[in-house]
Design an enzyme around this catalytic site. Structure first.
Site, PDB file in Angstrom:
ATOM      1  N   GLU A  44       0.846  -1.200   0.000  1.00 44.88           N
ATOM      2  CA  GLU A  44       0.000   0.000   0.000  1.00 44.88           C
ATOM      3  C   GLU A  44       0.883   1.253   0.000  1.00 44.88           C
ATOM      4  O   GLU A  44       1.858   1.339   0.751  1.00 44.88           O
ATOM      5  CB  GLU A  44      -0.865  -0.028   1.283  1.00 44.88           C
ATOM      6  N   LYS A 126      -9.379   1.938  -2.385  1.00 45.00           N
ATOM      7  CA  LYS A 126      -9.643   1.448  -1.028  1.00 45.00           C
ATOM      8  C   LYS A 126     -11.003   1.915  -0.543  1.00 45.00           C
ATOM      9  O   LYS A 126     -11.322   3.105  -0.640  1.00 45.00           O
ATOM     10  CB  LYS A 126      -8.542   1.960  -0.093  1.00 45.00           C
ATOM     11  N   CYS A 162      -5.435  -3.128   2.270  1.00 44.37           N
ATOM     12  CA  CYS A 162      -5.291  -3.139   3.728  1.00 44.37           C
ATOM     13  C   CYS A 162      -6.601  -3.376   4.485  1.00 44.37           C
ATOM     14  O   CYS A 162      -7.151  -4.455   4.424  1.00 44.37           O
ATOM     15  CB  CYS A 162      -4.621  -1.836   4.169  1.00 44.37           C
ATOM     16  N   SER A 306      18.667   2.980  30.160  1.00 49.04           N
ATOM     17  CA  SER A 306      19.720   3.470  29.273  1.00 49.04           C
ATOM     18  C   SER A 306      20.602   2.325  28.801  1.00 49.04           C
ATOM     19  O   SER A 306      21.114   2.351  27.677  1.00 49.04           O
ATOM     20  CB  SER A 306      20.553   4.566  29.948  1.00 49.04           C
TER      21      SER A 306
END
Lengths: 550, 550
Positions: A44, A126, A162, A306
């Site tokens: 898409e 679509k 989709c 971290s």
């Protein structure tokens, strides 16, 4: 019996980069022709990347589409190319004056276009346009209304884009036209629950309609979205007959044997932790690649967030491109410096220790008269955090390296982070990862080799911004906190509903209130990869000025 | 002949604050009954505030609407109350189990509900749902499809919500049902061009349909939106017969005389500069009021942006609530300190001078080894700016005051601002004001009294981050810059189209590129009042990783 080779191109497109995306398509088509492929399918909006957002509103889009059209026709010489791209709705085409540079693309379709042997054969628009979560498709597109079948050399291919395939009625309407198999092109972002959902829908649609479906997904990171790829093909019984890898740009071939889609390549579904980790690393890698950065700076504290961020950075960018910086202050434990140093050594990245002590002292001195009569509070802690932010940003500016922030989703939720301090940076690696999942991932990356010193994982978490501080002083244990936060943020549960499911009333109210009043911080936070079904960012749009009460 | 008194309540609602909004409505109804008013009209989504954003997705909304329903019925005793609020679409109501706290409001209407004498009479569902610019209504609402007339004591009132009245066909469909007049409730945010547009539409709709229209708008600031009020009524010929003030919460009364709406109160349309200035001040005032802050800190530089920001802050919050801070460094001109001091004196607000010199020196010392071999660049300038950010944020944290940032739209556009430096703060007062308009406003606020020292306005603009620096060293003159930026950002013109309209090719390309590559800064900037037809923020959704080329 007509037999045809079909190739799914699980493509990593870059938003706005028509020329690079076309190059990729051209190379894929060259290879496909060499390999005797009949039908090549790209995802898409493969031409524009996904999501192009307001780039779709620019009049120049129309000229760009014109140029691309010629190229796409060329690319399709000797084969059939199925590719997602925006097209001008008929209404717009009628009004369009090619000489008018200010003509606005106010009526576009999100289309699947079929090119064959040098010409545009047909296109499907679509129908189901998502306008929820991170999606704003109705801001840009008008919905198509007609199902479409494309007949290619005696094969009838149903076309979908989709979300269409999520809707049984749309699939049925397509099948009612008489189709041999369906092609659905996607830009479906990763979330931990998404993969199972896709299988469920596709197997259901295929088996109920006795129609095989080829599902081609986008792959790669784009700002806060990460597309996981994992393209696959189900046969007419709904069985998966071919499966592409996750988080890799690659091709997946299947064959139409005249009665069904058949394939041979299957890959085992990776573990939950592998998927989450790869999603994050892909998000980091592509954010750098697509913004043009090579190097990263990470502030290393001796804590787990971290530490994990650094591992992700090294995996995404290579140790030679990562600079870890420890910035101790009076409240930094000796073991924090030791562990940070050891981790940087193990990973092999550049490592510096820069004390914030002289700067904090000067700030406190200058602010002394203004602070007179005020008790010590979080202000002093924030000054420490912000001095670290200034150092990291200075290194970033001077060495053209992007600062990665290290906060996790639990902290982002309750605001346990300092704006312009530890929140300073361009990409928030763990932004959508709950603290409990941070522990999972730390153990995951340590599975073969201790890249995070064990003590970093096992010691009690602390921001080390005050003497003897521990996260547990002011927050519930993370396993409880994350459950409450997930109910509130990801499931939209009211505090009362959360309390009813067995949590302490006072604690729930306090935590939910922290989430509400810290929206202003999240609004100024760096983007980071969304990996859950409800991330912060485009996915959760909350007012800052908001007096919604419990 | 039926004669009726009608009152438009130009209300300042707070998002999420059902109880405060209901209190306001109750007081308005009490006053209306006392004044013999028959029909009281409150704006679009007056119950929830506008825009409630993702609060509308919370299951608790349903309980809140239930509670509000009882209260609204009570409030309507003895009169007719027309008010905008979200309602559950019939499809939802069918499925709704009141005991299920996790029931999601997936199907809402944006409605105008009529309560009369203690009961709900009828409701109209907004048909035209804006999903462009700052609006995301299709994320939350389903569109109504039917026009609606409400018959009250022999009068037939056509009902519309906001954008409906922009669409001639919707108004005609309503009028076709046979209506005496139309009520349209709005939450229409301010933009400099918006007021004329509203008049044009309403006069056209009224005169073409020979139907009077009462236009009730929201007023007040909500995050980046500012509603200007300016409610008005047009008669059946399309003439304005009553006009409310701008940027004030107030009532506007008209009379239905049996044949037309008539009124007596008219106000002159304020000047362009007055409107813009009031929009900004309202934005600041309400951001503080609605987030619960009282006090502001402003970094004063001796330049025009911070000078104007300070005036806005003092007008919005009172001098006693504003703390101005001058933070000089080696490159700060003597006259900058003099002018800043003088302005703070004239305005009567607290004023401090805090040098950043010792902190900058310590940062440079600590970073010396890391910077070795690198030439001086913007890094050193950013360190100055970020030291100022740390000071302002420390004062903010310690005194519970919100930092106002001072950057203008031209700077935000091209990225001439330092992240975590001068961009550090909670509300960006001039974020949507071009630099050329900053000059207009500076002269405007000085019209009666020199609240900004004249020299601040007349001296050449400079960031004073390097010796002898001037904005004109690196940017085109602001009148030219602003024109290019406006074409690129507000009109979506391509660089080529801008060049074709008479600007220098190299300059246009450089400026447009600066806009593109600085999206990452804007994404982390504070919210600020949107006052143009295309502001940064929800209004302009651009990818950060974006390789769109010219």
């Amino acid at each position: 019996m007509t037999q045809r080779s079909i190739r799914l191109f699980q493509m990593n497109a870059t938003v706005g980069d028509f020329s690079k995306n076309l190059q990729k398509l051209e190379r894929a088509a060259d290879q496909a022709r060499a390999d005797g492929i009949s039908i090549l399918i790209a995802p898409e909006l493969a031409l524009t990347g996904y999501p192009p957002e307001d780039l779709l509103l620019r009049p120049a889009l129309i000229q760009k589409l014109d140029v691309a059209e010629t190229k796409l026709c060329e690319i399709s010489e000797g084969l059939t190319l199925c590719i997602g791209l925006p097209t001008l709705a008929p209404k717009m085409l009628r009004d369009y004056d090619p000489g008018d540079l200010s003509f606005k693309p106010t009526s576009l379709n999100n289309s699947l276009v079929i090119y064959q042997c040098g010409r545009r054969l047909t296109e499907y628009h679509k129908n189901s346009l998502p306008n929820y979560q991170v999606f704003d498709e109705r801001r840009y597109f008008v919905a198509g209304t007609e199902p479409k079948v494309c007949a290619i050399e005696g094969i009838r291919i149903g076309l979908l884009v989709c979300e269409d395939v999520w809707v049984p009625e749309i699939v049925e309407a397509t099948c009612a036209l008489g189709v041999d198999f369906i092609v659905v092109v996607n830009a479906s972002p990763f979330a931990e629950t998404k993969i199972a959902e896709r299988y469920w829908h596709l197997r259901d649609r295929a088996s109920k309609n006795h129609t095989p479906i080829a599902y081609v997904n986008m792959v790669g990171g784009q700002d806060e979205l990460v597309f996981d790829g994992g393209s696959f093909v189900v046969d007419r019984r709904g069985e998966v007959v071919a499966q592409a890898n996750f988080f890799a740009e690659e091709m997946l071939d299947v064959t139409w044997n005249g009665a069904d889609l058949v394939g041979s390549r299957l890959v085992a579904l990776p573990s939950k932790d592998w998927l989450l980790y790869e999603a994050i690393v892909t998000g980091v890698r592509d954010y750098f690649a697509k913004t043009g950065f090579k190097k990263a700076v990470v502030g290393l504290s001796g804590g787990i967030d971290s530490a994990l961020t650094l591992v992700c950075a090294v995996d995404a960018l290579g140790a030679e491109n990562v600079h870890a910086v420890m910035m101790p202050y009076l409240y930094t434990a000796e073991i924090s410096v030791t562990d940070a140093t050891r981790q940087a050594e193990v990973l092999g990245c550049e490592f510096s220790i820069l004390s914030i002590e002289p700067m904090v002292r000067e700030f406190m001195g200058m602010l002394g008269p203004s602070f007179e009569g005020h008790p010590v509070d979080a202000t002093e802690e924030n000054i420490q955090s912000r001095c670290r932010g200034v150092l990291l940003m200075a290194l970033s500016n001077k060495t053209n390296a992007l600062v990665l922030t290290t906060g996790n989703k639990s902290e982002m939720a309750v605001g346990y982070a300092t704006l312009y301090g530890d929140m300073a940076g361009g990409f928030a690696v763990l932004k959508d990862v709950w603290k409990t999942r941070v522990y999972d991932l730390a153990r995951f990356v340590n599975r073969d080799r201790e890249v995070i010193p064990e003590r970093v994982i096992s010691r009690p978490p602390s921001a080390e911004l005050a003497p003897g501080q521990a996260d547990s002083d002011s927050l519930p244990p993370y396993n409880r906190l994350d459950q409450m936060l997930s109910l509130y943020i990801e499931s939209d549960q009211s505090p009362q509903a959360i309390i009813d499911s067995g949590f302490d009333s006072k604690e729930v109210k306090r935590i939910c209130r922290l989430v509400d009043i810290n929206e202003y911080k999240r609004r100024q936070s760096a983007v980071g990869p969304r990996v859950t079904a409800r991330g912060f960012g485009r996915d959760r749009r909350y007012p800052i000025a908001n007096r919604w009460s419990f």
